[in-house]
Design a protein around this motif. Structure first.
Motif, PDB file in Angstrom:
ATOM      1  N   ARG A   1     -10.805  -1.331  -1.494  1.00  0.00           N
ATOM      2  CA  ARG A   1      -9.522  -1.932  -1.867  1.00  0.00           C
ATOM      3  C   ARG A   1      -9.295  -1.934  -3.371  1.00  0.00           C
TER       4      ARG A   1
ATOM      5  N   PHE B   1      -5.182   0.227   7.140  1.00  0.00           N
ATOM      6  CA  PHE B   1      -5.978  -0.994   7.242  1.00  0.00           C
ATOM      7  C   PHE B   1      -6.700  -1.120   8.580  1.00  0.00           C
TER       8      PHE B   1
ATOM      9  N   ALA C   1       9.821   3.269   3.135  1.00  0.00           N
ATOM     10  CA  ALA C   1       9.272   3.347   1.781  1.00  0.00           C
ATOM     11  C   ALA C   1       9.827   4.552   1.032  1.00  0.00           C
TER      12      ALA C   1
ATOM     13  N   LYS D   1      10.555  -5.824  -3.165  1.00  0.00           N
ATOM     14  CA  LYS D   1      11.109  -4.941  -2.129  1.00  0.00           C
ATOM     15  C   LYS D   1      10.436  -5.241  -0.778  1.00  0.00           C
TER      16      LYS D   1
ATOM     17  N   MET E   1      -3.238   3.911   1.812  1.00  0.00           N
ATOM     18  CA  MET E   1      -4.255   3.098   2.455  1.00  0.00           C
ATOM     19  C   MET E   1      -3.856   2.771   3.890  1.00  0.00           C
TER      20      MET E   1
ATOM     21  N   TYR F   1       2.340   0.747  -8.628  1.00  0.00           N
ATOM     22  CA  TYR F   1       3.141   1.213  -7.498  1.00  0.00           C
ATOM     23  C   TYR F   1       3.061   2.723  -7.395  1.00  0.00           C
TER      24      TYR F   1
ATOM     25  N   ARG G   1      -0.351   3.713  -5.994  1.00  0.00           N
ATOM     26  CA  ARG G   1      -0.491   3.536  -4.546  1.00  0.00           C
ATOM     27  C   ARG G   1       0.254   4.608  -3.764  1.00  0.00           C
ATOM     28  N   ARG G   2       1.242   5.248  -4.403  1.00  0.00           N
ATOM     29  CA  ARG G   2       1.894   6.364  -3.721  1.00  0.00           C
ATOM     30  C   ARG G   2       0.976   7.581  -3.703  1.00  0.00           C
TER      31      ARG G   2
ATOM     32  N   MET H   1      -5.450  -2.631  -4.731  1.00  0.00           N
ATOM     33  CA  MET H   1      -4.977  -3.639  -3.779  1.00  0.00           C
ATOM     34  C   MET H   1      -5.657  -4.976  -4.031  1.00  0.00           C
TER      35      MET H   1
ATOM     36  N   ARG I   1       2.642   7.036   8.300  1.00  0.00           N
ATOM     37  CA  ARG I   1       3.436   6.356   7.275  1.00  0.00           C
ATOM     38  C   ARG I   1       2.812   6.585   5.898  1.00  0.00           C
ATOM     39  N   SER I   2       1.485   6.573   5.846  1.00  0.00           N
ATOM     40  CA  SER I   2       0.814   6.798   4.567  1.00  0.00           C
ATOM     41  C   SER I   2       0.982   8.233   4.097  1.00  0.00           C
TER      42      SER I   2
ATOM     43  N   MET J   1       4.152   9.608   2.359  1.00  0.00           N
ATOM     44  CA  MET J   1       4.322   9.441   0.913  1.00  0.00           C
ATOM     45  C   MET J   1       3.709  10.620   0.153  1.00  0.00           C
TER      46      MET J   1
ATOM     47  N   SER K   1       0.820  -1.207   0.000  1.00  0.00           N
ATOM     48  CA  SER K   1       0.000   0.000   0.000  1.00  0.00           C
ATOM     49  C   SER K   1       0.856   1.261   0.000  1.00  0.00           C
ATOM     50  N   LEU K   2       2.148   1.123   0.319  1.00  0.00           N
ATOM     51  CA  LEU K   2       3.032   2.292   0.279  1.00  0.00           C
ATOM     52  C   LEU K   2       3.716   2.428  -1.075  1.00  0.00           C
ATOM     53  N   GLY K   3       3.293   1.588  -2.026  1.00  0.00           N
ATOM     54  CA  GLY K   3       3.859   1.697  -3.357  1.00  0.00           C
ATOM     55  C   GLY K   3       5.162   0.936  -3.520  1.00  0.00           C
ATOM     56  N   MET K   4       5.501   0.088  -2.528  1.00  0.00           N
ATOM     57  CA  MET K   4       6.711  -0.728  -2.689  1.00  0.00           C
ATOM     58  C   MET K   4       6.392  -1.920  -3.564  1.00  0.00           C
TER      59      MET K   4
ATOM     60  N   ALA L   1      13.116   3.595  -0.252  1.00  0.00           N
ATOM     61  CA  ALA L   1      12.950   2.677  -1.373  1.00  0.00           C
ATOM     62  C   ALA L   1      12.636   3.451  -2.645  1.00  0.00           C
TER      63      ALA L   1
ATOM     64  N   ASN M   1      -7.265   1.530  -5.021  1.00  0.00           N
ATOM     65  CA  ASN M   1      -5.826   1.678  -5.267  1.00  0.00           C
ATOM     66  C   ASN M   1      -5.214   0.359  -5.727  1.00  0.00           C
TER      67      ASN M   1
END
Lengths: 295, 267
Positions: free
Chosen positions: B66, B107, B124, A176, B105, B97, B100-101, B71, B176-177, B180, A169-172, B127, B69
């Motif tokens: 879901r 949960f 992330a 990865k 999301m 990918y 989703r950035r 999922m 965390r979401s 991004m 969900s973080l686009g990884m 990454a 994005n």
């Protein structure tokens, strides 16, 4: 008989069975250690063996066991890691995956002497590698792969699904997420499995008799160039391991003290395997704390 | 026995052309194998507002969320169009990918990584190629402040995220979401595993986040939907039955099924 009596009886029975299992184990351990340890000395641990009678120390065999173990792990960990990741994360639930799983199960139930003979015919004879460390390491890899793969797959599958969702969900990318998020969490379990399988590999004899050979030529421990014939690191030299040595001394040893020699070598082998088991626990727990709690 | 309701009679609002939309679905259908889990969902989500998706368990609201994005890729088949900035992101060749950035999301169960609080947020980002320590530190602070967690954890950023309470973990997941820097934030029953006090904190956080993000939240809790959302969509057995301003839905529901659900005489 009422429920309470039945329960009492069942509890007694279970306790007796457990006591029997633990008792047998301790008896075996105590017997091997008590009969072997008095004959273990520094010169026994480091000395060389007389190739005709089998008398003398086990220095070379001890080194061979560890060297073979390291080589086996170097070959089998990457392969089983790949296979385990594939089975846990990428394999779809279809006939092909079932086929792979059954193949792994069959491989894990192959008798080790069959693995040894296969290694003998293929590597030693057909590929003309001869009795050598590398032949032994590949044979042990066959023996080791199914268990390691299973262990890695199970460790990875035990990581909650929602960790994967979090990564995605973080686009990884899936890869990865797998390497950066899932693998570290599964690592303690994987390491425990690797160390336990190391104990098995360390004590294996049957698969090695025909592959790594039954002779331990005197090696020059001052020569660490793997290309030299006398170097302990040379992967193409024959290498009798500790477990094979015990078997050999017992079956064809000509030394007067053959019984004592094999008892002492057995004690050393048992201690090494116990250390592996202990190490697996300590390392696994340490990594678990490292990964889950903070530094 | 569940009462039979007609799926023909629905009340779905649309928005005037001058209302900026963040996301819009057109005839979205979702299939789990042969199970048709979502029928013809056509909804528009106005920018910088909170939209709540309500309905009973199994009504398809999480499935719908879901799918937004992607999922559900690899789990279900989603057809129809999902418009995001004039791009149909339900096309197979879209970079999921990247999507989703932009559409983050959160949960149902808090799912922080087994890493430190700081690592949870920057993993992330790294990454993605952001390496500058100062930029990362700034993002950590900004996103933790955004999720109203900064004051509670600022001295313990290197502590394990798993040592936080459930409510803190959930706010960390929100942080965390938003680290991004997404456009849209999807939340799938984010408070269902939390106690009432943590729930209030998360709701306050969402009210604040609404200024910067478009929020779509699935909730089982009708009071929560009434408290925080601007409009509400009611799902029933894989159909969107009513989509109206929240005030309308709770005071004057337009169709019988919504009336029964809101009044609790459902089924």
């Amino acid at each position: 008989m009422n429920a309470k009596q039945k329960d009492f009886l069942a509890t007694i029975t279970i306790n007796v069975i457990v006591a029997a299992v633990v008792g047998i184990l301790f008896f075996l351990l105590a017997y091997i250690l008590i009969s072997g340890l008095p004959h273990v000395s520094w010169s026994f641990l480091t000395g060389t063996t007389d190739s005709f009678s089998g008398a003398g120390g086990i220095g070379v065999q001890l080194f061979n066991s560890f060297y073979l173990l390291v080589l086996t792990m170097l070959i089998s960990i990457p392969i089983s890691l790949g296979a385990g990741i594939y089975l846990a994360e990428y394999a779809k639930d279809n006939w092909r995956t079932h086929l792979i799983r059954s193949a792994i199960e069959v491989l894990s139930s192959l008798p080790s002497v069959v693995v040894g003979l296969f290694g003998f015919l293929l590597f030693v004879v057909k590929f003309k590698i001869g009795f050598s460390v590398i032949s032994g390491a590949i044979a042990l890899t066959f023996f080791n792969l199914p268990l390691l793969t299973r262990n890695i797959e199970e460790s990875l599958s035990a990581v909650p699904r929602n960790q994967r969702e979090a990564g995605l969900s973080l686009g990884m990318s899936k890869w990865k997420t797998e390497i950066g998020i899932i693998l570290p969490v599964a690592l303690p379990g994987i390491v425990t499995g690797v160390v336990l399988s190391a104990g098995r590999v360390f004590g294996e004899a049957a698969a090695l008799i025909y592959t790594a050979g039954q002779s331990a030529p005197v090696t020059n421990f001052a020569d660490w160039n793997p290309m030299d014939a006398a170097s302990p690191l040379n992967p193409l030299r024959p290498a009798e391991t500790l477990a094979v040595h015990i078997w050999k001394v017992n079956t064809e040893g000509l030394a007067n003290n053959a019984a004592q020699l094999s008892a002492a070598a057995s004690a050393v082998l048992i201690i090494a395997v116990l250390l592996f088991n202990l190490g697996a626990r300590v390392l696994g727990n340490y990594l678990y704390r490292r990964v889950t709690a903070s530094k | 026995m569940l009462k039979e309701y007609s799926f023909e009679k629905t009340a779905i609002q649309t928005f005037a052309d001058n209302v900026p939309l963040a996301l819009r679905t057109e005839d979205m259908q979702v299939f789990y194998g042969s199970n048709h889990a979502m029928h013809d969902a056509s909804l528009s989500f106005p920018k910088n507002q909170i939209t709540a998706l309500i309905g009973a368990s199994g009504s398809g609201k999480s499935t719908y969320l879901r799918s937004l994005n992607r999922m559900n890729d690899g789990i279900a088949t989603v057809t129809g169009k999902i418009w995001y900035h004039d791009v149909d992101i339900n096309e197979p060749d879209v970079n999921i990918y990247e999507i989703r950035r932009h559409i983050g999301m959160v949960f149902q169960r808090p799912n922080p990584f087994s890493k430190s609080i700081r690592e949870n947020i920057i993993y992330a980002l790294r990454a993605e190629g952001i390496k500058d320590k100062q930029v990362l530190a700034e993002r950590v602070e900004r996103s933790l402040r955004g999720a109203a967690l900064w004051d509670e954890v600022k001295d313990n950023l290197d502590k394990s995220a798993l040592a936080l309470s459930g409510g803190q973990q959930q706010r960390l997941c929100i942080a965390r979401s938003i680290a991004m820097e997404p456009d849209v934030l999807l939340l799938d029953e984010p408070c269902s595993a939390l106690d009432p006090i943590s729930t209030v904190k998360v709701e306050e956080t969402l009210a604040e986040l609404r200024k910067k993000y478009t929020i779509i939240i699935v909730t089982h809790n009708m009071q929560q939907a009434a408290r925080i959302s601007s409009q509400c969509a009611f799902f029933h057995l894989g159909h969107v039955m009513e989509y109206t301003p929240t005030a309308t839905m709770f005071s004057n529901p337009q169709i019988p099924v919504t009336q029964d659900y809101i009044s609790g005489s459902f089924g």
